[in-house]
Design a protein around this motif. Sequence first.
Motif, PDB file in Angstrom:
ATOM      1  N   ILE A 162       0.838  -1.203   0.000  1.00 37.24           N
ATOM      2  CA  ILE A 162       0.000   0.000   0.000  1.00 37.24           C
ATOM      3  C   ILE A 162       0.876   1.257   0.000  1.00 37.24           C
ATOM      4  O   ILE A 162       0.548   2.255  -0.652  1.00 37.24           O
ATOM      5  N   TYR A 163       2.010   1.192   0.708  1.00 42.81           N
ATOM      6  CA  TYR A 163       2.898   2.352   0.709  1.00 42.81           C
ATOM      7  C   TYR A 163       3.824   2.389  -0.514  1.00 42.81           C
ATOM      8  O   TYR A 163       4.059   3.454  -1.096  1.00 42.81           O
ATOM      9  N   THR A 164       4.349   1.229  -0.919  1.00 44.05           N
ATOM     10  CA  THR A 164       5.434   1.236  -1.907  1.00 44.05           C
ATOM     11  C   THR A 164       4.970   1.197  -3.369  1.00 44.05           C
ATOM     12  O   THR A 164       5.659   1.749  -4.229  1.00 44.05           O
ATOM     13  N   LEU A 165       3.850   0.560  -3.674  1.00 50.24           N
ATOM     14  CA  LEU A 165       3.443   0.488  -5.074  1.00 50.24           C
ATOM     15  C   LEU A 165       3.211   1.860  -5.700  1.00 50.24           C
ATOM     16  O   LEU A 165       3.600   2.087  -6.846  1.00 50.24           O
ATOM     17  N   PRO A 166       2.580   2.833  -4.996  1.00 50.33           N
ATOM     18  CA  PRO A 166       2.406   4.154  -5.610  1.00 50.33           C
ATOM     19  C   PRO A 166       3.717   4.888  -5.891  1.00 50.33           C
ATOM     20  O   PRO A 166       3.714   5.877  -6.638  1.00 50.33           O
ATOM     21  N   LEU A 167       4.843   4.436  -5.309  1.00 51.15           N
ATOM     22  CA  LEU A 167       6.125   5.068  -5.604  1.00 51.15           C
ATOM     23  C   LEU A 167       6.571   4.791  -7.042  1.00 51.15           C
ATOM     24  O   LEU A 167       7.403   5.526  -7.586  1.00 51.15           O
ATOM     25  N   LYS A 168       6.026   3.723  -7.632  1.00 53.43           N
ATOM     26  CA  LYS A 168       6.320   3.339  -9.017  1.00 53.43           C
ATOM     27  C   LYS A 168       7.824   3.221  -9.262  1.00 53.43           C
ATOM     28  O   LYS A 168       8.368   3.757 -10.234  1.00 53.43           O
ATOM     29  N   GLN A 169       8.488   2.502  -8.386  1.00 52.65           N
ATOM     30  CA  GLN A 169       9.908   2.239  -8.560  1.00 52.65           C
ATOM     31  C   GLN A 169      10.126   1.265  -9.726  1.00 52.65           C
ATOM     32  O   GLN A 169       9.208   0.555 -10.137  1.00 52.65           O
ATOM     33  N   ASP A 170      11.335   1.241 -10.232  1.00 57.32           N
ATOM     34  CA  ASP A 170      11.684   0.219 -11.214  1.00 57.32           C
ATOM     35  C   ASP A 170      11.396  -1.156 -10.592  1.00 57.32           C
ATOM     36  O   ASP A 170      11.652  -1.357  -9.397  1.00 57.32           O
ATOM     37  N   PRO A 171      10.835  -2.102 -11.361  1.00 52.57           N
ATOM     38  CA  PRO A 171      10.486  -3.410 -10.779  1.00 52.57           C
ATOM     39  C   PRO A 171      11.630  -4.077 -10.022  1.00 52.57           C
ATOM     40  O   PRO A 171      11.402  -4.692  -8.975  1.00 52.57           O
ATOM     41  N   LYS A 172      12.851  -3.964 -10.533  1.00 49.32           N
ATOM     42  CA  LYS A 172      13.990  -4.577  -9.839  1.00 49.32           C
ATOM     43  C   LYS A 172      14.255  -3.873  -8.509  1.00 49.32           C
ATOM     44  O   LYS A 172      14.539  -4.526  -7.494  1.00 49.32           O
ATOM     45  N   THR A 173      14.156  -2.539  -8.499  1.00 48.27           N
ATOM     46  CA  THR A 173      14.353  -1.788  -7.252  1.00 48.27           C
ATOM     47  C   THR A 173      13.251  -2.111  -6.252  1.00 48.27           C
ATOM     48  O   THR A 173      13.517  -2.324  -5.058  1.00 48.27           O
ATOM     49  N   TYR A 174      12.016  -2.163  -6.737  1.00 51.37           N
ATOM     50  CA  TYR A 174      10.884  -2.502  -5.867  1.00 51.37           C
ATOM     51  C   TYR A 174      11.088  -3.872  -5.227  1.00 51.37           C
ATOM     52  O   TYR A 174      10.940  -4.042  -4.013  1.00 51.37           O
ATOM     53  N   THR A 175      11.441  -4.862  -6.049  1.00 50.37           N
ATOM     54  CA  THR A 175      11.586  -6.225  -5.539  1.00 50.37           C
ATOM     55  C   THR A 175      12.758  -6.338  -4.586  1.00 50.37           C
ATOM     56  O   THR A 175      12.647  -6.950  -3.509  1.00 50.37           O
ATOM     57  N   GLY A 176      13.910  -5.749  -4.944  1.00 46.04           N
ATOM     58  CA  GLY A 176      15.072  -5.818  -4.069  1.00 46.04           C
ATOM     59  C   GLY A 176      14.819  -5.165  -2.724  1.00 46.04           C
ATOM     60  O   GLY A 176      15.289  -5.642  -1.675  1.00 46.04           O
ATOM     61  N   THR A 177      14.067  -4.066  -2.730  1.00 43.32           N
ATOM     62  CA  THR A 177      13.754  -3.371  -1.477  1.00 43.32           C
ATOM     63  C   THR A 177      12.804  -4.193  -0.618  1.00 43.32           C
ATOM     64  O   THR A 177      12.992  -4.316   0.607  1.00 43.32           O
ATOM     65  N   SER A 178      11.782  -4.759  -1.233  1.00 43.14           N
ATOM     66  CA  SER A 178      10.831  -5.574  -0.464  1.00 43.14           C
ATOM     67  C   SER A 178      11.516  -6.809   0.113  1.00 43.14           C
ATOM     68  O   SER A 178      11.212  -7.229   1.240  1.00 43.14           O
ATOM     69  N   VAL A 179      12.456  -7.388  -0.638  1.00 38.64           N
ATOM     70  CA  VAL A 179      13.208  -8.547  -0.152  1.00 38.64           C
ATOM     71  C   VAL A 179      13.982  -8.177   1.114  1.00 38.64           C
ATOM     72  O   VAL A 179      13.965  -8.919   2.110  1.00 38.64           O
ATOM     73  N   ARG A 180      14.639  -7.039   1.103  1.00 35.36           N
ATOM     74  CA  ARG A 180      15.401  -6.602   2.269  1.00 35.36           C
ATOM     75  C   ARG A 180      14.480  -6.306   3.458  1.00 35.36           C
ATOM     76  O   ARG A 180      14.786  -6.654   4.599  1.00 35.36           O
TER      77      ARG A 180
END
Length: 258
Positions: A162-180
């Motif tokens: 809910i917080y991170t998807l609206p940031l529209k990060q690059d998919p790789k950046t989004y995934t790497g951040t969520s993994v961490r």
Amino acid sequence: MITDPYFYAAAIPAVVMVGLSKGGFGGAMALLGVPLMALAISPVQAAAILLPILIVMDVVSLWSWRSHSDPRTLFIMVPGALGGIGIGWLTAAWVTADMIKLIVGAVALWFVWRFLAQNLAAARSGLKQPPQPHRPARGLFWGALAGFTSFVSHAGGPPYQIYTLPLKQDPKTYTGTSVRFFAIINAIKLVPYFALGQFDTANLSTSLALAPLAPVATLAGAYVVRRMKPDVFYPFMYAMVLLAALKLIWDGSASLLA
């Protein structure tokens, strides 16, 4: 160690789906792990068996996405998550997982409806929705809710999204951040889970038996996500949030009504 073949008939698909989610898919597949295993054992025992496997998946995911992350997202959300885990630990005797699932599912459903309404309005006006900026107060709140729901029922994904998807990060950046983010949460959860007596010899040995499936499924998920374009990745992720919301509402409502 559990030896019932019916348990493994449920547990093996559960671990594979959670591993695909850990690889980068997120959403509904991760939520199916505990309910599937709960077909053969109690939900509490299923969560305890799954947590060490999640740690193995986190290690593989951290290696797979080692070059991609957004430190600002982590800086904002992780402190909230630590507080949420602490609240979950302190209220473990009073808060029911079913109630939390229903609330989180309802919020996630509202989030998807809002996304669809905004995109419909943007399509009518011909203007695309821009990425949202970081809002520390909002990120701290959703981080806390992600930590709390992850502790209670391994359902921290929707609040995080809910917080991170609206940031529209690059998919790789989004995934790497969520993994961490979830690797930190799961590592910290080990302490209260031990304190609450969730790890015994039978549970840990069962986790060890299922652990070899974890890296295979996680790497498979990462392989697919790396090849997804943003205009495919983000609609897919919102669809996963929708499925997760419906699954949480169904589980929470069914248990409370029963």
